[in-house]
Design a protein around this motif. Structure first.
Motif, PDB file in Angstrom:
ATOM      1  N   ASN A  34      -6.872   0.183  -3.271  1.00  0.00           N
ATOM      2  CA  ASN A  34      -8.214   0.288  -2.720  1.00  0.00           C
ATOM      3  C   ASN A  34      -9.234  -0.128  -3.775  1.00  0.00           C
ATOM      4  O   ASN A  34      -9.456   0.577  -4.750  1.00  0.00           O
ATOM      5  CB  ASN A  34      -8.483   1.716  -2.244  1.00  0.00           C
ATOM      6  N   ASP A  35      -9.800  -1.302  -3.591  1.00  0.00           N
ATOM      7  CA  ASP A  35     -10.837  -1.821  -4.477  1.00  0.00           C
ATOM      8  C   ASP A  35     -12.188  -1.381  -3.924  1.00  0.00           C
ATOM      9  O   ASP A  35     -12.509  -1.653  -2.769  1.00  0.00           O
ATOM     10  CB  ASP A  35     -10.744  -3.351  -4.523  1.00  0.00           C
ATOM     11  N   TRP A  36     -12.987  -0.723  -4.726  1.00  0.00           N
ATOM     12  CA  TRP A  36     -14.244  -0.165  -4.224  1.00  0.00           C
ATOM     13  C   TRP A  36     -15.221  -1.229  -3.750  1.00  0.00           C
ATOM     14  O   TRP A  36     -16.117  -0.946  -2.969  1.00  0.00           O
ATOM     15  CB  TRP A  36     -14.879   0.746  -5.262  1.00  0.00           C
ATOM     16  N   GLN A  37     -15.073  -2.483  -4.174  1.00  0.00           N
ATOM     17  CA  GLN A  37     -15.961  -3.552  -3.720  1.00  0.00           C
ATOM     18  C   GLN A  37     -15.400  -4.314  -2.530  1.00  0.00           C
ATOM     19  O   GLN A  37     -16.145  -4.715  -1.642  1.00  0.00           O
ATOM     20  CB  GLN A  37     -16.231  -4.539  -4.854  1.00  0.00           C
ATOM     21  N   GLU A  38     -14.088  -4.538  -2.506  1.00  0.00           N
ATOM     22  CA  GLU A  38     -13.503  -5.405  -1.493  1.00  0.00           C
ATOM     23  C   GLU A  38     -12.583  -4.694  -0.511  1.00  0.00           C
ATOM     24  O   GLU A  38     -11.964  -5.329   0.332  1.00  0.00           O
ATOM     25  CB  GLU A  38     -12.746  -6.544  -2.178  1.00  0.00           C
ATOM     26  N   GLY A  39     -12.424  -3.395  -0.619  1.00  0.00           N
ATOM     27  CA  GLY A  39     -11.544  -2.655   0.276  1.00  0.00           C
ATOM     28  C   GLY A  39     -10.087  -2.772  -0.142  1.00  0.00           C
ATOM     29  O   GLY A  39      -9.773  -3.071  -1.285  1.00  0.00           O
ATOM     30  N   TRP A  40      -9.196  -2.566   0.795  1.00  0.00           N
ATOM     31  CA  TRP A  40      -7.763  -2.562   0.498  1.00  0.00           C
ATOM     32  C   TRP A  40      -7.249  -3.960   0.221  1.00  0.00           C
ATOM     33  O   TRP A  40      -7.450  -4.872   1.010  1.00  0.00           O
ATOM     34  CB  TRP A  40      -6.983  -1.935   1.657  1.00  0.00           C
ATOM     35  N   GLN A  41      -6.583  -4.127  -0.923  1.00  0.00           N
ATOM     36  CA  GLN A  41      -5.948  -5.375  -1.318  1.00  0.00           C
ATOM     37  C   GLN A  41      -4.440  -5.167  -1.272  1.00  0.00           C
ATOM     38  O   GLN A  41      -3.947  -4.104  -1.645  1.00  0.00           O
ATOM     39  CB  GLN A  41      -6.365  -5.774  -2.742  1.00  0.00           C
ATOM     40  N   GLN A  42      -3.712  -6.182  -0.848  1.00  0.00           N
ATOM     41  CA  GLN A  42      -2.275  -6.051  -0.650  1.00  0.00           C
ATOM     42  C   GLN A  42      -1.487  -7.049  -1.477  1.00  0.00           C
ATOM     43  O   GLN A  42      -1.890  -8.192  -1.628  1.00  0.00           O
ATOM     44  CB  GLN A  42      -1.974  -6.313   0.830  1.00  0.00           C
ATOM     45  N   ARG A  43      -0.350  -6.603  -2.008  1.00  0.00           N
ATOM     46  CA  ARG A  43       0.631  -7.471  -2.669  1.00  0.00           C
ATOM     47  C   ARG A  43       1.966  -7.213  -1.997  1.00  0.00           C
ATOM     48  O   ARG A  43       2.338  -6.072  -1.734  1.00  0.00           O
ATOM     49  CB  ARG A  43       0.768  -7.157  -4.156  1.00  0.00           C
ATOM     50  N   LEU A  44       2.716  -8.287  -1.750  1.00  0.00           N
ATOM     51  CA  LEU A  44       3.988  -8.184  -1.058  1.00  0.00           C
ATOM     52  C   LEU A  44       5.098  -8.736  -1.939  1.00  0.00           C
ATOM     53  O   LEU A  44       4.952  -9.795  -2.544  1.00  0.00           O
ATOM     54  CB  LEU A  44       3.926  -8.982   0.255  1.00  0.00           C
ATOM     55  N   TRP A  45       6.192  -8.002  -2.030  1.00  0.00           N
ATOM     56  CA  TRP A  45       7.401  -8.493  -2.689  1.00  0.00           C
ATOM     57  C   TRP A  45       8.504  -8.445  -1.651  1.00  0.00           C
ATOM     58  O   TRP A  45       8.724  -7.413  -1.016  1.00  0.00           O
ATOM     59  CB  TRP A  45       7.759  -7.637  -3.892  1.00  0.00           C
ATOM     60  N   GLN A  46       9.185  -9.574  -1.445  1.00  0.00           N
ATOM     61  CA  GLN A  46      10.259  -9.624  -0.463  1.00  0.00           C
ATOM     62  C   GLN A  46      11.595  -9.778  -1.164  1.00  0.00           C
ATOM     63  O   GLN A  46      11.726 -10.551  -2.114  1.00  0.00           O
ATOM     64  CB  GLN A  46      10.048 -10.777   0.510  1.00  0.00           C
ATOM     65  N   VAL A  72      -1.084   7.474  -3.885  1.00  0.00           N
ATOM     66  CA  VAL A  72      -1.591   8.051  -5.124  1.00  0.00           C
ATOM     67  C   VAL A  72      -3.096   8.221  -4.989  1.00  0.00           C
ATOM     68  O   VAL A  72      -3.848   7.249  -4.988  1.00  0.00           O
ATOM     69  CB  VAL A  72      -1.259   7.155  -6.344  1.00  0.00           C
ATOM     70  N   GLU A  73      -3.525   9.450  -4.801  1.00  0.00           N
ATOM     71  CA  GLU A  73      -4.928   9.846  -4.761  1.00  0.00           C
ATOM     72  C   GLU A  73      -5.801   8.984  -3.866  1.00  0.00           C
ATOM     73  O   GLU A  73      -6.960   8.713  -4.184  1.00  0.00           O
ATOM     74  CB  GLU A  73      -5.501   9.906  -6.172  1.00  0.00           C
ATOM     75  N   GLY A  74      -5.292   8.523  -2.752  1.00  0.00           N
ATOM     76  CA  GLY A  74      -6.081   7.741  -1.810  1.00  0.00           C
ATOM     77  C   GLY A  74      -6.502   6.374  -2.304  1.00  0.00           C
ATOM     78  O   GLY A  74      -7.235   5.663  -1.642  1.00  0.00           O
ATOM     79  N   ALA A  75      -6.037   5.988  -3.482  1.00  0.00           N
ATOM     80  CA  ALA A  75      -6.446   4.708  -4.066  1.00  0.00           C
ATOM     81  C   ALA A  75      -5.316   3.693  -4.103  1.00  0.00           C
ATOM     82  O   ALA A  75      -5.548   2.511  -4.315  1.00  0.00           O
ATOM     83  CB  ALA A  75      -6.969   4.926  -5.482  1.00  0.00           C
TER      84      ALA A  75
END
Length: 112
Positions: free
Chosen positions: A75-87, A57-60
């Motif tokens: 994509n957090d503009w201060q901290e870069g890419w943040q990830q959440r995982l659901w298994q 979605v729009e590179g974000a």
């Protein structure tokens, strides 16, 4: 988004209230091919998973999904890419997105 809760076989399910269907202005149904692009300001996606899925979605925001996990990257503009995982087994996704909100319901609301 307003949700309704229900208990089935001892499990809690969350789903968007049925009245939210009345707010849909457009509908599209079909198969998307790898690399297809859709320009929308808001959308509801109903996805039955057959293999892997990747949405951006729009590179974000990126959603990557296989049959046994879902990875949400923001994509957090201060901290870069943040990830959440659901298994867990992913059979169906219902995704709502607009300019400020993202809601993901997994397996008909079993997880959200």
């Amino acid at each position: 988004m307003v949700r309704e809760l229900k208990v089935e076989e001892g499990r809690l399910y969350q789903q968007p209230v049925s009245e939210s269907r009345q707010l849909r202005r457009q509908a599209w149904c079909g198969l998307a091919n790898p690399g297809d692009r859709f320009a929308v300001s808001s959308a509801e996606l109903l996805v039955k998973l057959r293999g892997e899925l990747e949405l951006e979605v729009e590179g974000a925001l990126r959603i990557r999904c296989t049959d046994n996990r879902l990875i949400l990257e923001r994509n957090d503009w201060q901290e870069g890419w943040q990830q959440r995982l659901w298994q867990g087994r992913v059979r169906q996704l219902q995704i709502f997105v607009d300019h400020s909100t993202l809601e993901i319901f997994i397996n008909q609301g079993r997880q959200s």
